[in-house]
Design a protein around this motif. Structure first.
Motif, PDB file in Angstrom:
ATOM      1  N   LEU A  98      -8.113  10.883  24.465  1.00 39.54           N
ATOM      2  CA  LEU A  98      -6.800  10.252  24.394  1.00 39.54           C
ATOM      3  C   LEU A  98      -6.313   9.920  25.797  1.00 39.54           C
ATOM      4  CD1 LEU A  98      -4.317   9.502  22.613  1.00 39.54           C
ATOM      5  CD2 LEU A  98      -3.498  11.840  22.971  1.00 39.54           C
ATOM      6  N   THR A  99      -5.833   8.695  25.984  1.00 38.91           N
ATOM      7  CA  THR A  99      -5.309   8.279  27.285  1.00 38.91           C
ATOM      8  C   THR A  99      -3.792   8.166  27.211  1.00 38.91           C
ATOM      9  OG1 THR A  99      -5.425   5.916  26.781  1.00 38.91           O
ATOM     10  CG2 THR A  99      -7.414   6.956  27.711  1.00 38.91           C
ATOM     11  N   ASP A 100      -3.158   8.173  28.389  1.00 33.54           N
ATOM     12  CA  ASP A 100      -1.703   8.037  28.401  1.00 33.54           C
ATOM     13  C   ASP A 100      -1.289   6.659  27.874  1.00 33.54           C
ATOM     14  OD1 ASP A 100      -2.772   6.729  30.561  1.00 33.54           O
ATOM     15  OD2 ASP A 100      -1.372   7.541  32.037  1.00 33.54           O
ATOM     16  N   THR A 101      -2.069   5.634  28.152  1.00 36.62           N
ATOM     17  CA  THR A 101      -1.756   4.296  27.647  1.00 36.62           C
ATOM     18  C   THR A 101      -1.757   4.263  26.123  1.00 36.62           C
ATOM     19  OG1 THR A 101      -2.740   3.284  29.611  1.00 36.62           O
ATOM     20  CG2 THR A 101      -2.441   1.867  27.681  1.00 36.62           C
ATOM     21  N   GLU A 102      -2.723   4.950  25.529  1.00 40.57           N
ATOM     22  CA  GLU A 102      -2.834   4.961  24.065  1.00 40.57           C
ATOM     23  C   GLU A 102      -1.607   5.598  23.424  1.00 40.57           C
ATOM     24  OE1 GLU A 102      -5.813   6.754  20.591  1.00 40.57           O
ATOM     25  OE2 GLU A 102      -6.449   6.735  22.708  1.00 40.57           O
ATOM     26  N   ILE A 103      -1.132   6.706  23.982  1.00 42.49           N
ATOM     27  CA  ILE A 103       0.023   7.375  23.375  1.00 42.49           C
ATOM     28  C   ILE A 103       1.305   6.592  23.622  1.00 42.49           C
ATOM     29  CG2 ILE A 103       0.386   8.938  25.337  1.00 42.49           C
ATOM     30  CD1 ILE A 103       1.088   9.622  21.600  1.00 42.49           C
ATOM     31  N   LEU A 104       1.437   5.943  24.780  1.00 41.34           N
ATOM     32  CA  LEU A 104       2.631   5.132  25.033  1.00 41.34           C
ATOM     33  C   LEU A 104       2.650   3.902  24.124  1.00 41.34           C
ATOM     34  CD1 LEU A 104       2.903   5.392  28.928  1.00 41.34           C
ATOM     35  CD2 LEU A 104       4.246   6.599  27.194  1.00 41.34           C
ATOM     36  N   ASP A 105       1.485   3.299  23.887  1.00 42.92           N
ATOM     37  CA  ASP A 105       1.400   2.186  22.946  1.00 42.92           C
ATOM     38  C   ASP A 105       1.771   2.623  21.524  1.00 42.92           C
ATOM     39  OD1 ASP A 105       0.624   0.505  24.972  1.00 42.92           O
ATOM     40  OD2 ASP A 105      -1.516   0.547  24.472  1.00 42.92           O
ATOM     41  N   TYR A 106       1.480   3.873  21.215  1.00 37.54           N
ATOM     42  CA  TYR A 106       1.801   4.433  19.894  1.00 37.54           C
ATOM     43  C   TYR A 106       3.309   4.418  19.632  1.00 37.54           C
ATOM     44  CZ  TYR A 106       1.815   7.972  16.140  1.00 37.54           C
ATOM     45  OH  TYR A 106       1.996   8.665  14.957  1.00 37.54           O
TER      46      TYR A 106
END
Length: 541
Positions: A490-498
């Motif tokens: 999991l990347t920080d970009t993925e969770i922020l996009d979530y």
């Protein structure tokens, strides 16, 4: 003119006497500190409570003297509770996970004369013993043990003490307003404060817990309080259990997911109570073992907000209803519990879930209001949307703190909880945050709880906390501190996009920090103060 009815004081001793008489063979199943299992009954718990009351009387203790306990949820701890309060003394439960300095402060502030402890906590008790100014007797909740005696030569042993006594003890007829037990707040800022419950408040609180519109406890239940007995008296459940005579499973020190799954499946637990972090471990262990937790019809979540994803998992994978409840040490603790009304029963499952996400509504005995300023008296609209400061009053709500003459209430007699919340016309409470955990960004408020709940819905996140970080332009901005699930990529970009299609763009956290652990209090709450100290300046240039 007075009514022509009998008067009997509402006393804790009457609960254990009722359980011992009318539910004599009802089981109390207990895990010891050595992880062995013991089965006893309500009749034996009552008899041992009377034996221990004789022990305490032999010490020359006076009415309202404090007796401290540092122990797990087990049968001996339960027996000692009823002995202490029933005989007119005050049962002071202590959280063993406090810093030693806080523990010493609490014991000295309460002026405890006796300290009862499980063998697990011997090193802690031995370390602080020289600093305890008022404690005269130390009792290990076990049979005689040479290792304990060598470490603490003056220690007494519970089993030896009660073996020398008979169950012939007459419970005194106390004033129902007299003090029964003492719990201290967690003390996240400053020293902990004591809340002194009465026999009357505890008995009324127990009635409230048992009501169908509350936690719905009955003699048909097998109840497992995972919430510790040192955490607001296990939310009052040991008293309610005696009131209805249900079977009780006490998990002792085995609070890991696998141990709890085993207890639920082995003893057919129907209702369990605990904080969200406990249920995360339970869900993981059940999924890993393949258990369906078939006996568990409902679980009660309190202490902090329950993530929506957790409610869905319990309902969809385990056919278990999750009841949100809310309260504080100062409210004994029950303030609200989440049960449907008749008009909700025709709703879709998705609509029902939205109701379940609230903290529920107050039972008879307490009232709630929302005001427009902290400690203010100006009540605002109950429209389910307008938020303000949550205040409460009722039969089991604190009036003043132990040893303090100053009232803890507003000028018109309400207790300000420090929570920011909304109420609707039906009394359903939705807490958006603790006032100290709200994030004020550019003059607008952001709820850390809402952002945490969304993060917990991500399939790769095991735990999440959102805190305010200092910001040069906006004063404060949210940052997400998260624990990934094992082996999750999991990347920080993925969770922020979530977050992108779930909250307004300006509410999305500015930064994600992945950690291996999030600090928890002794009651399983996230220690956001510690996180703010560690990460509160990460956005400053």
């Amino acid at each position: 003119m007075l009514g022509n009815m009998m008067f009997q004081p509402l006393l804790i001793s009457s609960m254990i006497e009722h359980a011992g008489r009318y539910h004599a063979d009802g089981l109390i199943i207990s895990r010891n500190t050595d992880l062995s299992m013991v089965e006893t009954t309500w009749a034996k718990v009552r008899d041992n409570a009377k034996r221990f009351a004789n022990v305490l009387q032999s010490f020359g203790l006076q009415t309202s003297d404090r007796v401290a306990t540092i122990a797990w949820n087990n049968h001996r701890h339960l027996e000692s509770w009823y002995a202490i309060s029933g005989s007119g003394l005050i049962c002071h439960t202590i959280n063993p996970r406090l810093f030693p300095e806080q523990l010493v402060f609490i014991v000295n502030d309460a002026a405890d004369r006796v300290l009862i402890f499980d063998k697990t906590f011997l090193p802690l008790v031995k370390a602080v013993k020289p600093l305890l100014k008022t404690v005269e007797k130390f009792i290990c909740l076990d049979a005689a043990d040479s290792a304990v005696s060598e470490a603490m030569p003056d220690v007494l042993f519970y089993e030896d003490l009660i073996a020398a006594q008979t169950p012939d003890f007459e419970w005194p007829e106390l004033d129902e307003l007299s003090a029964s037990s003492l719990c201290y707040t967690s003390g996240t800022t400053g020293n902990p404060k004591g809340v002194l419950y009465s026999h009357r408040s505890t008995t009324l609180h127990s009635y409230a817990i048992c009501m169908p519109d509350s936690l719905n406890i009955s003699a048909r239940d097998v109840m497992m309080p995972v919430v510790p007995m040192f955490h607001v008296n296990a939310w009052g459940t040991p008293y309610a259990a005696a009131m209805v005579g249900c079977t009780v499973v006490l998990p002792g020190p085995g609070l890991d997911g696998a141990s709890l799954v085993n207890l639920i499946d082995t003893y057919k637990v129907s209702v369990a109570l605990g904080v969200p972090t406990i249920w995360q471990g339970l869900i993981g262990a059940a999924q890993q073992s393949g258990s369906k937790l078939e006996s568990l019809t409902r679980n009660v979540v309190g202490g902090s907000a329950c993530p929506p994803a957790m409610l869905r998992v319990f309902k969809e994978q385990f056919n278990c209803e999750t009841l949100h409840a809310w309260g504080m040490t100062e409210t004994s603790p029950l303030g609200t519990s989440n049960q449907y009304k008749a008009k909700h029963m025709h709703l879709s499952e998705e609509e029902k879930l939205k109701i379940r996400l609230s903290q529920g509504r107050p039972p008879f005995g307490v009232s709630l209001r929302i005001t427009d300023e902290e400690n203010g008296t100006n009540e605002i609209e109950r429209d389910g949307h307008t938020s303000g400061n949550l205040q409460i009053k009722g039969h089991w709500i604190v009036e003043s703190y132990f040893g303090k003459e100053q009232s803890a209430l507003t000028s018109d007699g309400w207790f300000d909880t420090g929570d920011i919340a909304t109420l609707n016309d039906d009394g359903y409470l939705s807490i958006s945050d603790r006032s100290k955990d709200l994030i004020k960004s550019g003059g607008e408020w952001i709820s850390s709880v809402e952002l945490e709940n969304l993060a917990m819905g991500h399939p790769k996140i095991a735990m999440a906390a959102v805190i305010a970080a200092e910001h040069e332009k906006w004063d404060e901005r949210p940052i997400l501190i998260a624990i990934k699930k094992p082996e999750a990529d999991l990347t920080d970009t993925e969770i922020l996009d979530y977050y992108a299609d779930k909250v307004a763009k300006w509410q999305i956290p500015d930064k994600v920090i992945f950690v291996d652990a999030i600090p928890l209090s002794g009651t399983g709450k996230m220690l956001k103060k510690d996180l703010r100290e560690q990460f509160g300046k990460v956005l400053l240039s």
